[in-house]
Every structure is written in structure tokens, then in C-alpha cells.
Scaffold this motif. Structure first.
Motif, short mmCIF file in Angstrom:
data_model
loop_
_atom_site.label_atom_id
_atom_site.label_comp_id
_atom_site.label_asym_id
_atom_site.label_seq_id
_atom_site.Cartn_x
_atom_site.Cartn_y
_atom_site.Cartn_z
N THR A 96 2.47 2.40 -9.41
CA THR A 96 1.01 2.50 -9.38
C THR A 96 0.43 2.45 -10.78
N GLY B 76 0.82 -1.21 0.00
CA GLY B 76 0.00 0.00 0.00
C GLY B 76 0.85 1.25 0.00
N SER C 241 1.12 4.10 -2.96
CA SER C 241 0.74 5.48 -2.67
C SER C 241 1.88 6.46 -2.90
N GLN D 146 -5.84 1.81 -3.05
CA GLN D 146 -4.64 2.06 -3.87
C GLN D 146 -4.75 1.34 -5.20
N GLY E 42 -7.51 3.43 -7.23
CA GLY E 42 -7.10 4.78 -7.62
C GLY E 42 -8.27 5.65 -8.02
#
Length: 695
Positions: free
Chosen positions: A211, A201, A205, A239, A242
Motif C-alpha cells: 500500500t 483491493g 487493505s 484503497q 487511503g
């Protein structure tokens, strides 16, 4: 199978789930309503219609067994390539892949068990701990981490949550332990299961490049058992998403039974609010259980519902009528266990398979007396939550032989025959050992492998091909990865928590006495409500037969100090008969019926009782009626608005001595508890003339 054919296999509500392919979707699915069928068909339908690329779908659930079952169903539906994993498995896979790029080198080694690190941390703080204390401390550390509670915030968080701490430790000491535990892990270069989610996570982030890659890969998410999601899991899910809305969640608030681990139904209950425009589908058609079982399950939740509670899903039975639910009360735990063993033996003689029978209880400590009774009766059993099937040495030895046999087996020999020959050296034989014990236990394990070989051979024959030993080895490898063990022919013994997600033809719910159900450690309305849901989970595990029982004392010859669980007040046959007589209806065991819900498919269930429960204390009941009459006179209100006759009888039957015990009586809500609780307890104890409500 065509896309339309996929839908043909579903009922209207399941079809509504399967065709809701885009946008946020919330599926409220009651027990036995086919939620796994609905969501796997949804994924397969999305793949078949071209809405989803298989590799773009990530389905997550909470157990390896559930994830394995989902993968097998998707494979059978032609949706290969879809990722179906547990939260931890999916996160570990991604974290391992990206670690060299983000940090460099190999990731920390995964800590399979917290106990050694927790014990080391405790010793550094000068705390004396034994095995039980280490277990409790490890559970508390896990709760803090899944609840996203850091050491600095721990004292405030437990105070706000009203959380009971492990006995003998204060919040400040536990906060220090959290810090020491993290130090131990850092020194050993290890991470625990919660770290896997936390670290991934954090990477997602903070690293836009990572990501972007993950979100480009996974565009559609499905979360099963969403009522059990923790703040940490929700953080990771956020996450992954998004801000995107391609999320389908499935859950049942009435099966929330893991709040002590940090699970919360909050995200499920607020889904439609946090995702405006979400499609919400309710699955209430119960295909698992008979109308008798379904009616009882509905009543267990309805009787104890508080005004502030979310209305439970009312199940609608789809199966034909089945046997009446059986109720029994015994003098002690040993008598109860012997009676259960006798009933199982009779069912087995009548053709019931032992693997389709379960005995469920509230605490693991209750299994010992049941194991003894079953062993004495010569009945095979397996304790769920004990050694895992694939971790057993006998199974590992058998797999070695099967792998060797896969290379050397004569392809012209039938695979089941070859497997039987390979397993002879490790305990299999054409007939089981006559006596129970280690030899019979080993034979049961080998017989499970033989039965799986027969099943694979039959499936292959239907497809016009021959199965090989290599096919069996591949199947076992896949099942080992998913912890989806072959069926061992024996009665299942399991706690109510361990039984979640499983089902059997016959279920015995034992030990249904106050102090066990609900457990004596449950404090407060929320904890008591969760204990009621736990009983509901137990009831809904049964497909055809359900038998409920409790014992008046723990040991033979002991004082009969127990009372029946208050969760069955007004449901237990004696209560039904008493209420029928009060209303002018006919009493008697055979005339007792559970009322119908008024919904299609929910029939009445004849109730039978092996023995009567304790009658109300006549003297206490007279005092309660006199007290209520005086309260009604002084407040100028009808007597029934103070407390009903049913409540007074329940109080006179259970004789509560504390506010908590009184709160367990159905019909005594928070308001009446505050107004009348102390006075009622005084009346029960015969302590005087206090009659008025509390100021």
C-alpha cells in the motif's frame, strides 16, 4: 504550449475545472459539454505548472476506447507519462507486479469469458442450462461480485434490492451457483475481471508495504464516468486513496444507464457530502448538438422527472440552429427499416458521410431487419458490439503485411502509396466492389487502414516531416491496445447502451414504442426512470440531425397493437398540436414548436411529423371525464387536482390495462397511482361505477 495557453482554449466553466488542481473536485458534466477536454487540460495544466509529476497521476475510466482517447489527448497536450487506464487495466498491472512479492509465482490466468466456468458450475449442481441461460447466470454472478455480495449474503441482498432474478432460478440456487463458480475457478487456477479488482483491493487493505509503495507512486486521481462506478470499484479507489483528498471525479447522473450491472450514481450524488469542502463545477454548455436536439434532450428528462429525482443538468446549446427534428410512425418494423434506409441513401446523395450516421435501438434483436434493409439498399454498415476491428482475421492479415512492409519499404516512396500497394493482396482496391457482401466488407476494413495512413501523412506533413509505414504500425498497435479502431466508412448500427460515449452527425432512433422504450422487463419506478435516461443518451448522440420513429406492429400485416413510447408524451408533434388547439392556439403541423427553456442558447425547434399517432378513444375519454367529475364532487376538490386533461387524454390514448402501464403515463405519480389507479383501470375497461379514491 504554455500553461496560460492551455487555459485559453477553455470556456469559463471548463477553466474552473482545469484550475482546481488540489483537494476533492466534483465535475457534473452534461452530454456534449467537453468533459474530456476539461479534465485532460486540468491534468496538462497541473503538469505544466509543476503541481503534478506526470507519473504521479492516475486517470481511470470505464472503456479501453475512452482511456486510449484520453492518452492521445494528454500526449497532444504535452502531458506524457500520465497513466490513463480502465479500472481493470490499472488494477491488473499493479496486481501482476506485486503478485510474486505477496503470493509468489505467477498470478492466476485471466478468464476472458465466464461462460465455460459458469456452465461447468451449473452442471455440478445438476442444473440444465443452454447458451442463453449461461449468459444470464454469468451476468448475475458479475452483478453479485461488483456489488460486493458474497454467496452467504446473496439471498438477503437480492431481496433488499428487489432484483429480478434470471428466469427459472431462485435465490438459494443462485447462491449455491456463486460458490460452485468460485470452486471451478480455483481448480483451474484462473481469475475473472472482477477478481482482479477484488484481489488487488484485498492486497492493498492487508499489506502495508504494498500500500505504501502504491500510494507513494500515485498521488492524484481522476475518475471519469463516475456515475457508473460500482461498489467494488469504489472499494478499490478507496484503497488507492487511503483517505487522501486528491481526487477529481466527473460524471452525469442523467447518463446512469448501467445499474443492472451494479453501477450506481450514489457516490457521485453524495460526493460533496462525503468530501466536505469539495469544489463542485457544473458543465452545461453543449458544444455537440444543435439547439433543436438540446431542447428535446432537456424535455425528455424534464417531462418525466419525479419529485424525488435529482434535478437534471439543463443543457445550453452553443451551436447555431440546425434542421428540425423529424418524427415518423410506420405500419411495421420492415416498413420502418426501409424508410430509414431510404432516408440514409438520400442523405448520402446530399453529401453526408455514412460513418457519420447511426441507427440506434433498444435491443440487439432489432438490428436484423435494419441490416436487411441497408443491405438491400446497397448501404454499408457496421454493427457495434459485433466482432472488434482488431480481432478480424482480415485486419490481422493486413497488420502482418504492414509489419513486413515497414522493414522493406523504400523510404523515398510516399507512405500512403506504399500502404495501398501492401494491402492489395488482402482485399483493397482503388474502387470498392459494386455489390454488398463479404468482399465489400473486407474492402471497407482495408479502406479504414488506408484512410488512417492518409491522415498520419497529412499530420506529419504539417509538422514538416514524412510519415513512414513504421509510424502507421506504431499507431495501429497503440489503437489496438486501446480498442480505438480506425473509422470504417459505413452506417453504425448500435444499441442505446453501446452508443454511450459516441456521437454522430445524424442519428436515427428507431423502435420507440412502449415495450421497447421502456423495455417491458423494466419493473418499478427506478427501472422506468433509467429507461428514460437511456432515451436521453440516445437523443444526445446526435450533432445535427435527429430522426425518431416507431412502428404500430412487428410484422407486415400484423395487428397494430403497439403504442408510442410514453416518454415522448406531450413532446411528439401530434401532442403539441392537440395541446395548442385546447389552449386556443393554432393547430397544424407547421405551427408546432417545442417550447424554449428560457436559457441562453436554447432555441425553439420546429417539429415535423411523417404521420399522426393514435387518437384518444372517445368513449373511454368520456367515461374518464365523467369519473373525474364525480370524484371531484364527492371530495369537494377542483377536477384538475384529480387528474389533468392531458393525463386523461394520455390514458384514453394508451388504454392501460395494468398498474405498471398506468404508471408510465406522465402525470400519474406514486400518490395518484395508489389513490386512483384501480378506479382508472376499471373505467378504461368499462367495468363499472367505481369512482372514489382508494381508501
Amino acid at each position: 504550449m504554455s500553461a496560460d495557453a492551455l487555459l485559453d482554449a477553455l470556456d469559463p466553466d471548463q477553466r474552473a475545472v482545469a484550475t482546481a488542481l488540489t483537494g476533492p473536485v466534483c465535475v457534473l458534466a452534461g452530454a456534449g459539454t467537453g468533459k474530456t477536454r476539461a479534465i485532460t487540460h486540468r491534468i496538462a495544466y497541473g503538469v505544466r505548472t509543476g503541481t503534478y509529476r506526470p507519473s504521479s497521476v492516475l486517470a481511470v475510466t470505464f472503456t479501453a476506447r475512452a482511456a486510449g482517447e484520453m492518452r492521445m489527448r494528454l500526449r497532444d497536450l504535452g502531458a506524457t507519462g500520465v497513466q490513463a487506464r480502465t479500472f481493470h487495466s490499472a488494477a491488473l498491472r499493479q496486481l501482476t507486479y506485486f503478485w510474486p512479492k505477496v503470493v509468489g509465482g505467477a498470478p492466476p490466468r485471466l478468464l476472458e469469458h465466464k461462460a465455460p466456468a459458469v456452465a461447468d458450475a451449473a452442471r455440478r449442481l445438476g442444473l440444465e442450462v443452454d447458451r442463453v441461460a449461461v449468459r444470464d447466470l454469468a451476468s448475475e454472478i458479475e452483478w453479485a461480485k461488483v456489488s460486493l455480495v458474497a454467496a452467504d449474503d446473496y439471498e438477503r441482498a437480492v431481496l433488499a434490492a428487489g432484483r429480478a432474478l434470471p428466469e427459472g432460478y431462485d435465490a438459494r440456487t443462485l447462491a449455491r451457483l456463486l460458490t460452485a463458480y468460485e470452486d471451478v475457478k480455483t481448480e483451474r487456477h484462473v481469475m475473472d475481471f472482477e477478481d482482479v479488482l477484488l484481489l488487488l483491493g484485498a492486497v492493498l487493505s492487508e499489506r502495508a508495504d504494498v500500500t505504501e509503495q502504491v500510494r507513494a507512486q500515485y498521488r492524484h486521481f481522476v475518475v471519469d464516468e463516475y456515475q457508473d462506478v460500482s461498489p467494488l470499484q469504489q472499494f478499490l479507489l478507496d484503497q488507492w486513496l487511503g483517505g487522501r483528498q486528491e481526487l477529481c471525479v466527473v460524471g452525469d447522473p442523467s447518463q446512469t444507464i448501467y445499474s443492472f450491472t451494479g453501477a450506481t450514481p450514489h457516490h457521485l450524488l453524495t460526493f460533496a457530502r462525503t468530501h466536505p469542502g469539495a469544489t463542485v463545477v457544473r458543465l452545461v454548455r453543449d458544444y455537440r448538438s444543435t439547439p433543436q436536439v438540446v431542447a428535446l434532450a432537456n424535455r425528455v428528462l424534464a417531462v418525466g422527472r419525479r419529485p424525488a429525482d435529482v434535478p437534471p443538468l439543463e443543457l445550453v446549446a452553443q451551436r447555431p440552429d440546425g434542421p428540425a427534428i423529424r418524427y415518423a410512425v410506420h405500419e411495421d418494423d420492415e416498413s420502418e427499416a426501409r424508410a430509414v434506409a431510404t432516408r440514409i441513401a438520400r442523405l448520402a446523395e446530399a453529401g453526408a458521410r455514412l460513418s457519420e450516421i447511426a441507427v440506434l435501438y433498444r435491443t440487439n434483436a432489432q438490428s436484423e431487419v435494419l441490416e436487411q434493409a441497408l443491405a438491400s439498399a446497397g448501404i454499408g454498415y457496421a454493427v457495434r458490439g459485433g466482432d472488434r476491428f482488431f480481432a478480424r482475421r482480415e485486419v490481422r492479415d493486413a497488420l502482418v503485411l504492414l509489419r513486413g512492409g515497414a522493414r522493406s519499404a523504400d523510404p523515398t516512396d510516399p507512405m500512403p502509396q506504399t500502404v495501398r500497394g501492401l494491402l492489395l493482396p488482402v482485399g483493397w482496391a482503388p474502387e470498392p466492389p459494386a455489390a454488398r457482401g463479404a468482399a465489400r466488407e473486407r474492402w471497407d476494413l482495408m479502406q479504414a487502414l488506408v484512410a488512417l495512413a492518409d491522415e498520419l501523412a497529412e499530420t506529419a506533413a504539417r509538422d514538416g516531416r514524412s510519415a513512414t509505414v513504421q509510424d502507421l504500425v506504431a499507431e495501429l498497435d497503440e489503437r489496438a491496445a486501446a480498442q480505438h479502431a480506425p473509422t470504417v466508412e459505413g452506417v453504425t448500427l448500435a444499441s442505446l447502451h453501446a452508443a454511450k460515449g459516441l456521437e454522430w452527425d445524424v442519428v436515427f432512433l428507431v423502435g420507440l414504442s412502449d415495450g421497447l422504450v421502456p423495455i417491458s422487463l423494466a419493473e418499478g419506478e427506478d427501472a422506468i426512470a433509467e429507461e428514460r435516461r437511456l432515451l436521453y443518451v440516445g437523443v444526445t448522440r446526435a450533432r445535427e440531425r435527429l430522426e425518431l420513429s416507431w412502428a404500430r406492429s412487428r410484422n407486415p400485416g400484423g395487428r397494430a397493437s403497439r403504442s408510442r413510447t410514453p416518454f415522448l408524451a406531450g413532446i411528439w408533434p401530434d401532442d403539441e398540436q392537440r395541446r395548442g388547439r385546447t389552449a386556443g392556439g393554432r393547430g397544424g403541423r407547421e405551427g408546432s414548436r417545442t417550447p424554449t427553456s428560457g436559457r441562453p442558447g436554447v432555441g425553439g425547434a420546429a417539429l415535423c411529423s411523417a404521420s399522426a399517432g393514435p387518437a384518444p378513444d372517445a368513449a373511454v375519454l368520456r367515461r374518464l371525464h365523467a369519473w373525474r367529475a364525480e370524484v371531484a364532487r364527492t371530495t369537494s376538490k377542483p377536477a384538475f387536482t384529480v387528474l389533468t386533461d392531458a393525463v386523461l387524454e394520455q390514458v384514453a390514448r394508451t388504454l392501460p390495462t395494468t398498474v405498471r402501464e398506468l404508471a408510465l403515463v406522465d402525470g400519474v405519480g406514486a400518490v395518484k397511482l395508489q389513490r386512483f389507479g384501480p378506479a382508472v383501470l376499471d373505467v378504461v375497461a368499462g367495468r363499472g361505477p367505481a369512482v372514489g379514491p382508494r381508501a
